[in-house]
Scaffold this motif. Structure first.
Motif, PDB file in Angstrom:
ATOM      1  N   LEU B 388       0.836  -1.205   0.000  1.00  0.00           N
ATOM      2  CA  LEU B 388       0.000   0.000   0.000  1.00  0.00           C
ATOM      3  C   LEU B 388       0.865   1.246   0.000  1.00  0.00           C
ATOM      4  O   LEU B 388       0.624   2.192  -0.747  1.00  0.00           O
ATOM      5  N   GLU B 389       1.891   1.240   0.843  1.00  0.00           N
ATOM      6  CA  GLU B 389       2.782   2.405   0.930  1.00  0.00           C
ATOM      7  C   GLU B 389       3.475   2.680  -0.391  1.00  0.00           C
ATOM      8  O   GLU B 389       3.605   3.825  -0.801  1.00  0.00           O
ATOM      9  N   GLU B 390       3.925   1.621  -1.042  1.00  0.00           N
ATOM     10  CA  GLU B 390       4.646   1.752  -2.302  1.00  0.00           C
ATOM     11  C   GLU B 390       3.800   2.493  -3.330  1.00  0.00           C
ATOM     12  O   GLU B 390       4.308   3.204  -4.176  1.00  0.00           O
ATOM     13  N   HIS B 391       2.467   2.313  -3.248  1.00  0.00           N
ATOM     14  CA  HIS B 391       1.572   2.969  -4.191  1.00  0.00           C
ATOM     15  C   HIS B 391       0.903   4.202  -3.585  1.00  0.00           C
ATOM     16  O   HIS B 391      -0.019   4.761  -4.174  1.00  0.00           O
ATOM     17  N   ILE B 429       4.969  -1.530   7.382  1.00  0.00           N
ATOM     18  CA  ILE B 429       3.836  -1.778   6.490  1.00  0.00           C
ATOM     19  C   ILE B 429       3.104  -0.466   6.217  1.00  0.00           C
ATOM     20  O   ILE B 429       2.570  -0.252   5.137  1.00  0.00           O
ATOM     21  N   THR B 430       3.103   0.407   7.210  1.00  0.00           N
ATOM     22  CA  THR B 430       2.678   1.780   6.965  1.00  0.00           C
ATOM     23  C   THR B 430       3.691   2.696   7.627  1.00  0.00           C
ATOM     24  O   THR B 430       4.188   2.395   8.704  1.00  0.00           O
ATOM     25  N   ALA B 455      -1.755  -3.929  -4.930  1.00  0.00           N
ATOM     26  CA  ALA B 455      -1.207  -3.958  -3.572  1.00  0.00           C
ATOM     27  C   ALA B 455      -0.930  -5.368  -3.072  1.00  0.00           C
ATOM     28  O   ALA B 455      -0.093  -5.583  -2.210  1.00  0.00           O
ATOM     29  N   MET B 456      -1.635  -6.361  -3.602  1.00  0.00           N
ATOM     30  CA  MET B 456      -1.666  -7.687  -2.982  1.00  0.00           C
ATOM     31  C   MET B 456      -0.312  -8.387  -3.000  1.00  0.00           C
ATOM     32  O   MET B 456       0.190  -8.801  -1.969  1.00  0.00           O
ATOM     33  N   ASP B 457       0.283  -8.533  -4.164  1.00  0.00           N
ATOM     34  CA  ASP B 457       1.562  -9.250  -4.204  1.00  0.00           C
ATOM     35  C   ASP B 457       2.487  -8.651  -5.252  1.00  0.00           C
ATOM     36  O   ASP B 457       3.371  -9.304  -5.761  1.00  0.00           O
ATOM     37  N   PHE B 458       2.249  -7.388  -5.556  1.00  0.00           N
ATOM     38  CA  PHE B 458       2.997  -6.717  -6.620  1.00  0.00           C
ATOM     39  C   PHE B 458       4.492  -6.680  -6.302  1.00  0.00           C
ATOM     40  O   PHE B 458       5.325  -6.758  -7.176  1.00  0.00           O
TER      41      PHE B 458
END
Lengths: 445, 500
Positions: B388-391, B429-430, B455-458
């Motif tokens: 999530l953070e990456e995006h 994770i955040t 977000a799931m396994d990218f």
């Protein structure tokens, strides 16, 4: 009053008392500082002139372009000032959300650059947001831009410290008002005026008004956006409150309809915010023998914001329904009233009938030019709609075949024309799409 | 500061009922381990149908292509293979995705190959008869050579264009330039003439069926301008005697992650205040998400996905299609319809909206230090498992207690930092403080909702030999839920093998 240049007419705007019967405050005199009466129409005339004045001569020699991040009134004033000095003006903005202002700027000869929208797929390696890029270009050596930089330029604030503020004190017979209320855009007017008023009377209270965060009021920033303004200093304000676009329009209507002040939504927001803030304070003043005063700024005029009002309060600009309206027909009325004809029948009719039916293509001219039924005429639907409001556009002796992309609009107009007494108007079933799919010929001319 | 600063997820069916079934989700994590990905294939078909309903509303024909890169799952692609073959296809961006889509039963006429392509990818696409969305003239030459050399049938191609702004500016139609971010993909629109000449030269190898654009922006005016330019480009094709008929408008229709506008506004304001130092810290080590404090003024732009949106997905498409084109002034949908063009769209994220959950078990809860009130919650997953953070997507997880009810008496909302299972300082994770209705306990599960898009396994990986999430597909089974491994899902059978 005789001037050598329109710039001499900037400033010295009137201070007009709002009738207490309108605002209902019993112990506070409320005054409007009518900045909309500046020659270019807004409070921004002052800072635009003050920021540009010392630089224009040099810029004119170099042939620079005046550039500013502005979506409205500053751009308008700078475009006019640039034009007077033979310079080009460019406005860079991501907030040009009022179409009249955009068109007005184009009329004044401005170039407009709209910044890209927010990225949909976040790219963490993307460090140069469009604004950073903009500043890089401006500061490159040999750059040919004159950037007035209204959000950071102290001459913005100074224009108000030298003009707006002292004028208010002079018109209040040498006293500062007890409250000063201003909407916060560049923070220039609120900061400059507040500085002068407080120097005169440290007791003056300053109310800053921002737009409600999810809302949009032209010329006002939201609470997050003010933090991006270099001139914004929270210490300037005793209170910061937010106003919604609905409240701004309410305030604007009151000033227009009851006070004769032809203000825009920003002035409306200032009025609404002022009265809302002062009403409880007015109640507490019941015992005080002394009257208090408050001044708010009417920033600019109504005319440029009609589409803003139309979008939010269409009922305020309502029109009566025309006599023959295609839009008013129900689906059942269309089914009952429209004669619909299939592709093969239509081809035979066009080929064999005497007189030959007139084929009317209701699509846009660009689409018509690309491909159409041979011999058809193009009357785009919007224009056709105007035509039928006035009466039948064809002789009753002329059979007509109406065609649109899928046969929906054409059925609607066929029903309207039949109601108006045309004896033989038909709609092409499935439209030009069905015509193409049936392999019937389309031409390009 | 308003405490707690929740960013609660937008939840719709079927995620709502799935999250209400806590024992089921706990049993899945118990059986299959943490982290665990859960997918609801039924919802992707419903989402495709919602997009097609927008097409129908505007009388447009064409196809919605699922941008496969958003999620690698088999269940999702197989479910789409079973959907309306005329309206639904798959957009593949690698050889692996192409093989996967074919293996899931998506026929080649429903497949579009996009993105960076190598020779094997081009060959297989051409061999089976997929449509190739060409990025450049070089790619066209390469494809044509492959077709000739291997005696393949002619390949349907789309031409992807970019940089519409210079082309529009050169026309001098108006004094407004709508700027766009530069993209790595597509051919500049003002090189159309050379590109079309190349298409004509390679007419024995390729058939031009349409033109495409993909813009990475949430801005509707930029897209409306690109769409209009594509209609004009098609006109140029027609004038040369070519007969393409589709405009592919790419994706980027968006997803609303946060349900409540007020929460989003309060949190983003609090972030500005934290960056300025006028409000309490909200992030790990004062991370500003791209914002910085320069002498009391906030500079930079927030690197955040706009997580609350009034309109997203099909609603956004509807808005785009209703927006008047900048110079022809007709709404974009009318423009396509009147010119008799089909519409292609490639939603990735928006097509998997509400299709999946990422689950993680709480391993440990402790304070960050004796003088700090902050809690660290360590999860059985890492930042790669739910990126999530990456995006830039900021949204709260849903707490699924091991026992009892979520709102146990006497416990207050709490702000925590969620950290991962890697031995790395950076494995958060955040990076923002996450508010939960109460302090989690070891054995609870946190459910990250709506993670099926990217977000799931990218970014999942095998570093440090931590387990990578398994993925299961869940299907409604009367009042309860059934499940199977993602690779075992077929839309024609129920888990267990009985025909459904």
């Amino acid at each position: 009053m005789r001037y050598d240049s329109i710039t001499e007419a900037i400033g010295n705007t009137p201070l007009v008392r709002i009738d207490p019967a309108v605002h209902g405050l019993r112990h506070i005199d409320l005054y409007a500082k009518l900045e909309m009466l500046n020659p270019f129409g807004s409070v921004k005339d002052r800072p635009a002139w003050n920021m540009a004045r010392p630089l224009l001569e040099g810029a004119a020699e170099q042939g620079d372009t005046v550039v500013e991040l502005s979506s409205g009134n500053t751009a308008k004033a700078l475009a006019l000032l640039a034009g007077m000095h033979g310079l080009r003006f460019k406005s860079v903005t991501n907030r040009m959300r009022v179409p009249e202002i955009k068109e007005l700027l184009l009329l004044l000869g401005a170039e407009i650059e709209e910044l890209p929208g927010q990225s949909e797929c976040l790219d963490p390696t993307d460090t140069d947001d469009p604004l950073t890029r903009f500043h890089q270009v401006l500061s490159e050596p040999g750059s040919t831009y004159l950037h007035t930089d209204q959000y950071f330029n102290p001459r913005n604030t100074d224009a108000h410290a030298a003009g707006t503020g002292p004028e208010i004190i002079k018109d209040l017979d040498g006293r500062a008002p007890d409250w000063f209320i201003a909407c916060v855009g560049t923070a220039g007017s609120s900061t400059g005026v507040a500085r002068v008023l407080r120097e005169h009377d440290p007791e003056t209270r300053v109310l800053g008004l921002v737009a409600h965060k999810s809302d949009f009021i032209p010329g006002i920033r939201t609470i997050d956006e003010v933090h991006q303004v270099g001139l914004f200093d929270p210490a300037t304000y005793d209170t910061i409150e937010s106003v919604t676009s609905d409240e701004a329009i309410d305030g604007m209507l009151t000033l227009i309809r009851r006070c004769g002040l032809l203000t825009g939504p920003t002035g409306g927001a200032a009025y609404h915010g002022a009265v809302r803030h002062l009403r409880p304070l007015d109640g507490e003043l019941a015992e005080a023998a002394q009257r208090r005063t408050a001044v708010f700024i009417v920033c600019d005029r109504t005319e440029s914001y009609l589409s803003y009002v139309r979008r939010r309060r269409p009922e305020l600009l309502g029109r009566s329904r025309p006599k023959h309206s295609a839009a008013a027909l129900t689906d059942a009325e269309i089914r009952a009233g429209a004669t619909v004809i299939g592709i093969e029948d239509a081809r035979r009719w066009i080929g064999d009938a005497e007189p030959r039916p007139l084929v009317v293509d209701l699509r846009g001219p660009h689409a018509y030019a690309a491909l159409h039924i041979e011999g058809s005429v193009n009357i785009v639907d919007e224009l056709f709609d105007e035509l039928v409001r006035g009466g039948l556009p064809f002789s009753k002796a002329q059979p007509v075949l109406l065609a649109c992309p899928v046969g929906e609009k054409s059925a609607r107009y066929a029903a309207v024309l039949s109601r108006m007494g045309h004896p033989d108007v038909r709609s092409l079933a499935g439209g030009i799409v069905a015509w193409r799919d049936a392999g019937a010929p389309l031409v390009r001319e | 500061m308003r405490v707690p600063l929740y960013l609660q997820p937008r939840l719709e069916a079927p995620l709502t009922s799935l999250l209400a079934n806590r024992p089921f989700l706990h049993s899945l994590v118990d059986a299959l381990g943490s982290p665990l990905n859960v997918l609801v294939p039924e919802r992707i078909a419903e989402n495709a149908e919602r997009f097609l309903a927008v097409y129908r509303k505007h009388h447009l024909s064409g196809r919605v292509y699922f941008a496969h890169k958003a999620n690698r799952s088999s269940a999702l692609v197989r479910r789409l293979a079973a959907a309306d073959p005329v309206g639904v296809g798959v957009d593949v961006a690698s050889l692996g995705e192409l093989r996967h889509a074919l293996g899931c039963g998506v026929t080649p006429d429903r497949i579009m190959a996009t993105g960076p392509k190598d020779a094997e990818f081009l060959w297989l696409a051409a061999r089976v008869g997929a449509t190739v969305n060409l990025d450049s003239r070089g790619e066209l030459e390469q494809l044509a050579e492959l077709v000739r050399k291997h005696a393949l049938p002619r390949v349907d191609v789309l031409l992807r264009f970019a940089e519409f702004e210079s082309a529009a500016g050169s026309q001098g139609v108006s004094g407004v330039r709508v700027l766009s971010r530069r993209s790595r993909f597509g051919t500049p629109a003002d090189e159309v003439s050379e590109l079309l000449s190349a298409v004509e030269r390679h007419g024995d190898a390729v058939v031009l069926t349409g033109v495409a654009y993909h813009l990475d922006t949430t801005g509707l005016p930029e897209k409306a301008r690109a769409l209009e330019r594509c209609v004009m480009l098609l006109d140029e094709c027609r004038a040369r005697g070519l007969a393409p008929r589709a405009v592919d408008i790419g994706g980027g229709f968006g997803v609303g992650y946060v349900a409540d506008a007020d929460q989003w506004e309060h949190w983003t304001t609090a972030l500005s205040e934290a960056v300025l130092g006028t409000g309490p810290a909200l992030t790990w080590r004062g991370h500003g998400y791209g914002l910085r404090n320069e002498g009391g003024t906030v500079r930079g732009s927030a690197a955040l996905y706009p997580a609350h949106r009034p309109t997203a997905g099909p609603g956004y498409l509807d808005e785009l299609l209703s927006l008047p084109a900048p110079s022809l002034a007709r709404p974009s949908a009318t423009l396509l319809l009147e010119h008799l063009y089909d519409l292609y769209a490639e939603p990735g994220r928006a097509l998997v909206d509400q299709c999946g959950l990422s689950l993680a078990r709480v391993l440990d809860v402790r304070r960050t230090g004796h003088d700090s009130g902050d809690y660290l919650v360590r999860l059985g997953m890492n930042a790669g498992d739910v990126s999530l953070e990456e995006h830039g997507v900021v949204v709260d997880p849903v707490l699924l207690p091991r026992t009892g009810v979520a709102e146990e008496s006497g416990e207050d909302p709490v702000g925590v930092y969620l950290v991962g299972n890697l031995c790395l300082e950076a494995d958060l994770i955040t990076r923002r403080k996450v508010f939960l209705p109460r302090l989690p306990r070891t054995g609870d599960v946190l459910a990250f909702a709506n993670t099926a898009g990217y977000a799931m396994d990218f970014h999942a990986h095998h570093a440090q030999r931590q387990p990578v999430a398994r993925t299961v597909a869940v299907v409604r089974d009367g009042a309860s839920w059934g499940w199977c491994l993602d690779e075992d899902y077929w839309p024609i059978t129920r888990p267990g093998g009985a025909l459904s």
